[in-house]
Design a protein around this motif. Sequence first.
Motif, PDB file in Angstrom:
ATOM      1  N   UNK A   1       0.827  -1.210   0.000  1.00  0.00           N
ATOM      2  CA  UNK A   1       0.000   0.000   0.000  1.00  0.00           C
ATOM      3  C   UNK A   1       0.860   1.258   0.000  1.00  0.00           C
ATOM      4  N   UNK A   2       1.926   1.248   0.776  1.00  0.00           N
ATOM      5  CA  UNK A   2       2.802   2.419   0.844  1.00  0.00           C
ATOM      6  C   UNK A   2       3.479   2.667  -0.499  1.00  0.00           C
ATOM      7  N   UNK A   3       3.917   1.601  -1.160  1.00  0.00           N
ATOM      8  CA  UNK A   3       4.546   1.755  -2.471  1.00  0.00           C
ATOM      9  C   UNK A   3       3.534   2.267  -3.501  1.00  0.00           C
ATOM     10  N   UNK A   4       2.303   1.802  -3.399  1.00  0.00           N
ATOM     11  CA  UNK A   4       1.252   2.268  -4.316  1.00  0.00           C
ATOM     12  C   UNK A   4       1.011   3.760  -4.130  1.00  0.00           C
ATOM     13  N   UNK A   5       0.935   4.175  -2.861  1.00  0.00           N
ATOM     14  CA  UNK A   5       0.729   5.592  -2.593  1.00  0.00           C
ATOM     15  C   UNK A   5       1.909   6.421  -3.076  1.00  0.00           C
ATOM     16  N   UNK A   6       3.123   5.917  -2.882  1.00  0.00           N
ATOM     17  CA  UNK A   6       4.315   6.652  -3.314  1.00  0.00           C
ATOM     18  C   UNK A   6       4.298   6.865  -4.827  1.00  0.00           C
ATOM     19  N   UNK A   7       3.860   5.850  -5.560  1.00  0.00           N
ATOM     20  CA  UNK A   7       3.776   5.980  -7.010  1.00  0.00           C
ATOM     21  C   UNK A   7       2.836   7.120  -7.399  1.00  0.00           C
ATOM     22  N   UNK A   8       1.726   7.190  -6.688  1.00  0.00           N
ATOM     23  CA  UNK A   8       0.763   8.253  -6.966  1.00  0.00           C
ATOM     24  C   UNK A   8       1.311   9.620  -6.577  1.00  0.00           C
ATOM     25  N   UNK A   9       1.935   9.710  -5.417  1.00  0.00           N
ATOM     26  CA  UNK A   9       2.492  10.981  -4.950  1.00  0.00           C
ATOM     27  C   UNK A   9       3.570  11.473  -5.909  1.00  0.00           C
TER      28      UNK A   9
END
Length: 814
Positions: free
Chosen positions: A667-675
């Motif tokens: 989840x954190x990696x997914x959010x980082x991609x979006x950010x």
Amino acid sequence: MTREEWKELIQSKIVFLDGATGTNLQKQGMPVGVCPEKWILENPEKMIGLQREFIRAGSDILYAPTFTANRIKLEEYGLEKDISVMNRALIKLSKTAIREEQKQGLERKIYVAGDITMTGEQLYPIGKLQFEELVDVYKEQISYMLLEGVDLFIIETMMSLQECRAAVLAVKETCDLPVMVTLTFNDDMRTLFGTDPQTAVVVLENMGADAVGLNCSTGPDKMLPVVEIMRKYSSIPIIAKPNAGLPHLENNVTVFDMEPDRFAEEVKKLAEAGASIVGGCCGATPEHIKEVVKVVRDMKIPTVRENTLRALTTERRTLEIEMDGKFLVVGERINPTGKKALQEELRNDTFEIVNKMAEEQVENGADILDVNVGMNGIDEKEVMLKVIYELMNSSEVPLCIDSSYVEIIEAALRIYPGRALINSISLEKEKFEKLIPIAKKYGAMFILLPLSDKGLPKDLEEKKEIINIILERALELGLTKESIIVDGLVNTVGANKKAALETLETIRYCKQDLGLATICGLSNISFGLPERSFVNATFLALAIREGLTMAIANPSQNLLMNTAFATDLLLNKEEADVRYIKRVSENPTNFVSEKKSIASGEKKGSSPVEEAVIKGERKQILKLVKETLDCGKAPGEIINTMLIPAINKVGDLFEKQIYFLPQLISSAETMKTAIDYLEPMLHNGEDEKKLGTVVMATVAGDIHDIGKNLVVLMLKNYGFEVIDLGKDVPSKKVVDTAKEVDADIIGLSALMTTTMMEMKNVVEMAHNEGIRAKIIIGGAVITENFAEEIGADGYSKDAQDAVKLVKRLMQLVD
């Protein structure tokens, strides 16, 4: 005597020693109760004549009459000030005997052995004599004998294995001459201090003794079973120097009941059993030696083991480590991390909990005990030695010395009276260069940890490369494969899906391709997963199947231990069925099923972007973000109303143990991609204000950064500016960076007990520099109690908790 000369001597023939000194000189008038060395120097012709007879009888090595000429024994006669003169003069007598025979046509080489024995003083903790004092006593005597050109040393008639160790160290630290050691065994085949023959062989051979065996106390017939055992365990020559039978009184004179011809026949049996260096002790005259030479000289040299034994020992017993034998457990509990009661005891020099932990672990099946005392507020070296002394007497199993400080490992090995295991030696420069020679010097085994100064190996091939580099260096320094146990280096499968497979391949490679034993710590494989015990137990079974030799674990975990015993059973290991039945009968596994409702994480009406973050759909997130932008949502709105609420939800699920490490990372990696995609848009039209500046680092000496990286990722996702300094970061660099950027927070991570004290250094340095940043700490070995002890401002147990902690310290609304 050079090493080449020694090798040539023992490989060319059965070597003959001399016979008795004391009983033969008593026949020539030496009174009982006098200082033997003084009497010999007052009657030199008696000693020279006796040794000339031994030479003519066929002796290859003469024992110089320096038997009790050490400072402690000479003090009993008020002669301690004469120690130098006496030792040198006594060596000269043996040299004179050889020269006199050479004048008579002697052509073969005769060697003089400096003779060393027990002092009569008891070593600490039984007595008051400290180990280092004893080493110095022996070194002093050795140094004087060396001045007269002694050829080799014999440490004889020993009853204490620890005193043997002190004498061997004294020789090794003073010169490079060959050293032989013989102990005296009772009828029960143990020394007075309880050491059995195999333990004596394993310890002394690995410390560098050139030959080991037994002398005195009994005739050759009673020595036979001891010689047979020693031959089984030894890859160096076995010495047998028996008495000439049993003593008895005739006309108030002590005589021995075995005539030369019978004595020789019995010594022949000892040679057949494996003794390749033979002679006589009490009662053995030149005639006895002459008969032995006559009967034995044409015999074939007994063979010895081609390789050393893979084994650890206490002072009294040996633990054999068999590649296909019983799976072994290293008990991990003697470690103060997270144990407040133990920490308090160690600070107060009391060891009730240590002894209790040792006892309980052994009762639960531990074969070896790991000892780690690294903590704040103590002298680690001093405490380590005290704990070793405690366990020397209370524990029945060998010890694993666990510290990252080279000097502490060496200090512990020096006083440990058996053969210990070092935890561990890696390719990190400090350990690689210093600890391998230390392992060789003290005869220790060591755990080979496939790490380097670069950190964790990037892949399996690099791991194998590191293993081979360390192995090659160990072999160059004279260690054997049997001295090495390779750590499979288990990573968490939650962060690396191939972690288990890579470790299993490492185990297979070490056993099948390199012939090395293996070990691993189990708990790391399941970090961040639910029902971790099942993952650990299943991985253990797979690892044992691949050849895992032992594991570092808590032996009170019944599921884990019972799985190990069951796996041995299924693999048809010797007596595994009996062991399994006994184990599970005494330690049944009780399963408690606690079902948890796995929430989908989706709230009613949640956006596709939120759902993607909650589910960790990294491949879909950019598509969904772009579609949301196309629908007219601003970048900042997507972050504040979709991404941040989603990661908050993930954090909640993680705290409730509904989500675990793999989901959190995903989840954190997914959010980082979006950010990362949205951030440039914020600077183009929207002024994003960072919540604060955080400097993050894994402390100096520590090369683990999984936890730290996740904290960095989470903090960035929540809008903090994070300066990630990486791993193994010097304390000064952390503080200087915080000052330079005017950081709000300094975050420190450590995974090892041996590096956690660097956190205290950063705290103290930051305070001295007047840094305003709050300091938070975390990591596998860190506790809230430790944070309080070192003056840190906070502790977080995981990445999500770190975000909350930072917000709280900065007084931000959560």
